[in-house]
Design a protein around this motif. Structure first.
Motif, PDB file in Angstrom:
ATOM      1  N   ARG A  61       8.201  19.296  -1.125  1.00 54.20           N
ATOM      2  CA  ARG A  61       7.305  19.149  -2.275  1.00 54.20           C
ATOM      3  C   ARG A  61       7.554  17.767  -2.871  1.00 54.20           C
ATOM      4  O   ARG A  61       8.698  17.372  -3.094  1.00 54.20           O
ATOM      5  N   LEU A  62       6.474  17.043  -3.136  1.00 52.42           N
ATOM      6  CA  LEU A  62       6.578  15.645  -3.548  1.00 52.42           C
ATOM      7  C   LEU A  62       6.048  15.451  -4.962  1.00 52.42           C
ATOM      8  O   LEU A  62       4.908  15.808  -5.266  1.00 52.42           O
ATOM      9  N   SER A  63       6.879  14.877  -5.813  1.00 55.82           N
ATOM     10  CA  SER A  63       6.452  14.559  -7.171  1.00 55.82           C
ATOM     11  C   SER A  63       6.912  13.152  -7.513  1.00 55.82           C
ATOM     12  O   SER A  63       7.654  12.518  -6.752  1.00 55.82           O
ATOM     13  N   LEU A  64       6.456  12.656  -8.658  1.00 56.83           N
ATOM     14  CA  LEU A  64       6.734  11.280  -9.038  1.00 56.83           C
ATOM     15  C   LEU A  64       6.870  11.200 -10.554  1.00 56.83           C
ATOM     16  O   LEU A  64       6.082  11.811 -11.283  1.00 56.83           O
ATOM     17  N   THR A  65       7.879  10.474 -11.019  1.00 65.19           N
ATOM     18  CA  THR A  65       8.052  10.216 -12.448  1.00 65.19           C
ATOM     19  C   THR A  65       7.617   8.786 -12.735  1.00 65.19           C
ATOM     20  O   THR A  65       8.081   7.847 -12.088  1.00 65.19           O
ATOM     21  N   THR A  66       6.717   8.619 -13.726  1.00 65.04           N
ATOM     22  CA  THR A  66       6.084   7.328 -13.937  1.00 65.04           C
ATOM     23  C   THR A  66       5.800   7.096 -15.415  1.00 65.04           C
ATOM     24  O   THR A  66       5.720   8.045 -16.205  1.00 65.04           O
ATOM     25  N   ASN A  67       5.611   5.828 -15.770  1.00 63.28           N
ATOM     26  CA  ASN A  67       5.140   5.521 -17.128  1.00 63.28           C
ATOM     27  C   ASN A  67       3.615   5.511 -17.196  1.00 63.28           C
ATOM     28  O   ASN A  67       3.052   5.348 -18.270  1.00 63.28           O
ATOM     29  N   ALA A  68       2.960   5.668 -16.069  1.00 65.44           N
ATOM     30  CA  ALA A  68       1.500   5.816 -15.946  1.00 65.44           C
ATOM     31  C   ALA A  68       0.713   4.551 -16.232  1.00 65.44           C
ATOM     32  O   ALA A  68      -0.523   4.602 -16.240  1.00 65.44           O
ATOM     33  N   VAL A  69       1.363   3.412 -16.405  1.00 63.39           N
ATOM     34  CA  VAL A  69       0.619   2.182 -16.668  1.00 63.39           C
ATOM     35  C   VAL A  69      -0.355   1.892 -15.525  1.00 63.39           C
ATOM     36  O   VAL A  69      -1.498   1.488 -15.750  1.00 63.39           O
ATOM     37  N   GLY A  70       0.058   2.108 -14.288  1.00 61.41           N
ATOM     38  CA  GLY A  70      -0.803   1.834 -13.142  1.00 61.41           C
ATOM     39  C   GLY A  70      -1.413   3.068 -12.514  1.00 61.41           C
ATOM     40  O   GLY A  70      -1.950   3.010 -11.409  1.00 61.41           O
ATOM     41  N   LEU A  71      -1.357   4.196 -13.218  1.00 57.94           N
ATOM     42  CA  LEU A  71      -1.737   5.461 -12.592  1.00 57.94           C
ATOM     43  C   LEU A  71      -3.244   5.661 -12.491  1.00 57.94           C
ATOM     44  O   LEU A  71      -3.708   6.369 -11.601  1.00 57.94           O
ATOM     45  N   GLU A  72      -4.016   5.061 -13.368  1.00 54.16           N
ATOM     46  CA  GLU A  72      -5.470   5.228 -13.284  1.00 54.16           C
ATOM     47  C   GLU A  72      -5.982   4.742 -11.924  1.00 54.16           C
ATOM     48  O   GLU A  72      -6.850   5.367 -11.308  1.00 54.16           O
ATOM     49  N   ARG A  73      -5.416   3.654 -11.440  1.00 56.63           N
ATOM     50  CA  ARG A  73      -5.835   3.091 -10.150  1.00 56.63           C
ATOM     51  C   ARG A  73      -5.257   3.865  -8.976  1.00 56.63           C
ATOM     52  O   ARG A  73      -5.901   3.994  -7.926  1.00 56.63           O
ATOM     53  N   LEU A  74      -4.051   4.408  -9.123  1.00 50.36           N
ATOM     54  CA  LEU A  74      -3.334   4.968  -7.979  1.00 50.36           C
ATOM     55  C   LEU A  74      -3.366   6.488  -7.888  1.00 50.36           C
ATOM     56  O   LEU A  74      -2.961   7.047  -6.867  1.00 50.36           O
ATOM     57  N   ALA A  75      -3.815   7.176  -8.926  1.00 51.56           N
ATOM     58  CA  ALA A  75      -3.772   8.637  -8.906  1.00 51.56           C
ATOM     59  C   ALA A  75      -4.527   9.212  -7.711  1.00 51.56           C
ATOM     60  O   ALA A  75      -4.017  10.084  -6.996  1.00 51.56           O
ATOM     61  N   GLY A  76      -5.752   8.732  -7.470  1.00 48.26           N
ATOM     62  CA  GLY A  76      -6.543   9.233  -6.348  1.00 48.26           C
ATOM     63  C   GLY A  76      -5.897   8.971  -5.006  1.00 48.26           C
ATOM     64  O   GLY A  76      -5.733   9.897  -4.191  1.00 48.26           O
ATOM     65  N   PRO A  77      -5.503   7.717  -4.728  1.00 46.12           N
ATOM     66  CA  PRO A  77      -4.841   7.442  -3.450  1.00 46.12           C
ATOM     67  C   PRO A  77      -3.534   8.221  -3.258  1.00 46.12           C
ATOM     68  O   PRO A  77      -3.235   8.656  -2.140  1.00 46.12           O
ATOM     69  N   LEU A  78      -2.784   8.423  -4.312  1.00 40.62           N
ATOM     70  CA  LEU A  78      -1.533   9.171  -4.180  1.00 40.62           C
ATOM     71  C   LEU A  78      -1.801  10.644  -3.888  1.00 40.62           C
ATOM     72  O   LEU A  78      -1.121  11.260  -3.059  1.00 40.62           O
ATOM     73  N   ALA A  79      -2.795  11.216  -4.552  1.00 41.26           N
ATOM     74  CA  ALA A  79      -3.148  12.609  -4.277  1.00 41.26           C
ATOM     75  C   ALA A  79      -3.637  12.756  -2.835  1.00 41.26           C
ATOM     76  O   ALA A  79      -3.264  13.699  -2.129  1.00 41.26           O
ATOM     77  N   ALA A  80      -4.448  11.812  -2.393  1.00 40.98           N
ATOM     78  CA  ALA A  80      -4.951  11.860  -1.020  1.00 40.98           C
ATOM     79  C   ALA A  80      -3.824  11.712  -0.007  1.00 40.98           C
ATOM     80  O   ALA A  80      -3.890  12.280   1.097  1.00 40.98           O
ATOM     81  N   ALA A  81      -2.783  10.970  -0.373  1.00 37.02           N
ATOM     82  CA  ALA A  81      -1.654  10.756   0.535  1.00 37.02           C
ATOM     83  C   ALA A  81      -0.742  11.966   0.637  1.00 37.02           C
ATOM     84  O   ALA A  81       0.046  12.076   1.583  1.00 37.02           O
ATOM     85  N   GLY A  82      -0.820  12.870  -0.343  1.00 40.33           N
ATOM     86  CA  GLY A  82      -0.003  14.073  -0.268  1.00 40.33           C
ATOM     87  C   GLY A  82       0.913  14.306  -1.453  1.00 40.33           C
ATOM     88  O   GLY A  82       1.685  15.274  -1.455  1.00 40.33           O
ATOM     89  N   LEU A  83       0.848  13.448  -2.480  1.00 39.90           N
ATOM     90  CA  LEU A  83       1.655  13.700  -3.667  1.00 39.90           C
ATOM     91  C   LEU A  83       1.178  14.981  -4.331  1.00 39.90           C
ATOM     92  O   LEU A  83      -0.018  15.226  -4.450  1.00 39.90           O
ATOM     93  N   ASP A  84       2.131  15.817  -4.779  1.00 43.11           N
ATOM     94  CA  ASP A  84       1.770  17.100  -5.364  1.00 43.11           C
ATOM     95  C   ASP A  84       1.545  17.034  -6.867  1.00 43.11           C
ATOM     96  O   ASP A  84       0.628  17.659  -7.385  1.00 43.11           O
ATOM     97  N   ARG A  85       2.410  16.307  -7.587  1.00 45.79           N
ATOM     98  CA  ARG A  85       2.232  16.239  -9.032  1.00 45.79           C
ATOM     99  C   ARG A  85       3.006  15.058  -9.604  1.00 45.79           C
ATOM    100  O   ARG A  85       3.763  14.396  -8.889  1.00 45.79           O
ATOM    101  N   VAL A  86       2.809  14.840 -10.919  1.00 45.05           N
ATOM    102  CA  VAL A  86       3.481  13.737 -11.599  1.00 45.05           C
ATOM    103  C   VAL A  86       4.118  14.206 -12.901  1.00 45.05           C
ATOM    104  O   VAL A  86       3.654  15.157 -13.535  1.00 45.05           O
ATOM    105  N   ASN A  87       5.187  13.518 -13.287  1.00 44.63           N
ATOM    106  CA  ASN A  87       5.754  13.585 -14.634  1.00 44.63           C
ATOM    107  C   ASN A  87       5.524  12.225 -15.272  1.00 44.63           C
ATOM    108  O   ASN A  87       5.834  11.202 -14.655  1.00 44.63           O
TER     109      ASN A  87
END
Length: 334
Positions: free
Chosen positions: A92-118
Motif C-alpha cells: 500500500r502506497l501513501s505520501l506525506t506532503t505539504n501539497a504545494v505542488g499537489l494540484e499538478r501531480l495528484a492526477g499523475p500520482l493516482a494514475a501511477a498507483g499511489l493510494d492516498r496522501v497525508n
C-alpha cells in the motif's frame, strides 16, 4: 521479518525521497534552510525501488509511506510510484506532503498507483500560514488538497500541529473545514525534531488541550475501545460519526504525552539510505553502501534485520536522559 528484541515487527516503511523542502516552517527549520545532502549521496530511483522490493519480498513490509523533506520536489516521482506499485507483493502506497505542488501531480500520482496522501496544514488563515512557513503558498496548498481528493487519493488526511499563541485557537475551525469537505483531520503534538533544537515541552499544546478545545463545538465519542495497536492516532467520532449529517472522525497523535512505542510497527530509511529504527533514534545503519558495493539482496535484508534488533523499547521523550536526535525531521523523513 523485521523483528526487534521487544516482540515488535515492522511492516510499515517510511522512506524519505529528499531532505529538501520548498517551505521553511518555523517549527522545522530556520528561514535560510539547511545544508542539503549532495545529490550523489541520495538514493537513486533504482536504489529506492530495490530497497522497497527487498522490504516487501523478503522482510514482510506491507505499507510504504513516501516522505521528505518534501517528496513532491523529487524529480520523476510518478515514475517511482509506478515502479513501486508494480512490486510483488504490492505494498500500500501513501505520501506525506505539504501539497504545494499537489494540484499538478495528484492526477499523475493516482494514475501511477499511489493510494492516498497525508497533507500537512496547520492553519486556514493565509497570514498565519505565511508567518509559519515563511512562504505565500496557502492557496496552492488548498488547491492541492482538493485535487488529491478529486483524483481519488482518499481518504485525504490532514496533519495539523498546533502552536501556542499562533494557531491553537483554530482547532474547531480546522475540524469543521475538514468535515465539510470529507477530509480526515489528525492533530499531532509538536515533537522535538526541529533543526534549531528549540522545542519546549511546556509550550507544547497537548492532546488533552486539543480535545478540550474541540469539545467546545463538537460531541466527541471514543471510536471503538481506543486500543490503537500500531496506529499512532487515537480517534473519536464527531457529532455522530461518518454518515451522520455534519459528522465524521478526528484523530489525535499524542506522541509526547501518550506515546505508542509499545506497538510500533515502523522502520525508516533516510534519503541517503540509512536505516533508522525510530524518529528519535540517534544511531543509523548504512544500507546505501551495501547497495553500491554489489551486495546481494539477502545481505541487504540481513543488515536491515540486524539494525532493527537495536531498536529501543521507547523513544524516551520526557525521560531525564532524553537527547534530541541530531538530524531534524526534514532530514529523517516524517
Amino acid at each position: 521479518m523485521l523483528a526487534d528484541r521487544f516482540g515488535r515487527t515492522a511492516t510499515d516503511l517510511r522512506l524519505s525521497l529528499t531532505d529538501r523542502c520548498d517551505l521553511r516552517c518555523a517549527y522545522c527549520m530556520p528561514a535560510e534552510g539547511l545544508p542539503w545532502l549532495p545529490k550523489a549521496e541520495l538514493l537513486t530511483d533504482d536504489e529506492i525501488v530495490r530497497l522497497v522490493g527487498i522490504g516487501v519480498s523478503l522482510l514482510g513490509i506491507r505499507d510504504v509511506r513516501l516522505t521528505g523533506g518534501e517528496p513532491l520536489i523529487r524529480p520523476g516521482l510518478p515514475a517511482i510510484v509506478a515502479r513501486l506499485a508494480a512490486l510483488a507483493p504490492r505494498p500500500r502506497l501513501s505520501l506525506t506532503t505539504n501539497a504545494v505542488g499537489l494540484e499538478r501531480l495528484a492526477g499523475p500520482l493516482a494514475a501511477a498507483g499511489l493510494d492516498r496522501v497525508n497533507v500537512s496544514l496547520d492553519t486556514l488563515d493565509p497570514d498565519v500560514f505565511r508567518t509559519l512557513t515563511r512562504r505565500d503558498r496557502h492557496a496552492r496548498v488548498l488547491a492541492g488538497i482538493e485535487a488529491a481528493h478529486q483524483a481519488g487519493l482518499r481518504p485525504v488526511k490532514i496533519n495539523t500541529v498546533l502552536m501556542r499563541g499562533i494557531n491553537d485557537h483554530e482547532a474547531p475551525a480546522l475540524l469543521r473545514w475538514c468535515l465539510d469537505r470529507g477530509y480526515e483531520l489528525r492533530f499531532i503534538e509538536q515533537m522535538p525534531l526541529d533543526a534549531q533544537h528549540g522545542w519546549d515541552r511546556d509550550a507544547m499544546v497537548t492532546a488533552e488541550e486539543i480535545l478540550a478545545a474541540l469539545r467546545t463545538r463538537f460531541t466527541l465519542v471514543p471510536e471503538g475501545d481506543q486500543v490503537r495497536g500500531s496506529a499512532p492516532a487515537e480517534t473519536w467520532l464527531v457529532d455522530g460519526g461518518p454518515g451522520a449529517p455534519g459528522g465524521g472522525r478526528v484523530g489525535v497523535i499524542a506522541s509526547v504525552t501518550r506515546p505508542f512505542c509499545g506497538a510500533c510497527d515502523r522502520t525508516r530509511i533516510t534519503a541517503d539510505g540509512q536505516v533508522r529504527t525510530c524518529l528519535f533514534a540517534r544511531e543509523e545503519s548504512d544500507l546505501r553502501t551495501l547497495l553500491r558495493s554489489g551486495a546481494p539482496d539477502e545481505a541487504v535484508a540481513a543488515a536491515w534485520q540486524v539494525a532493527m534488533l537495536g531498536k529501543k523499547a521507547a523513544a524516551g521523550i520526557g525521560e531525564p536522559g532524553f537527547v534530541q536526535p541530531q538530524r531534524p525531521m526534514s532530514a529523517i523523513g516524517g
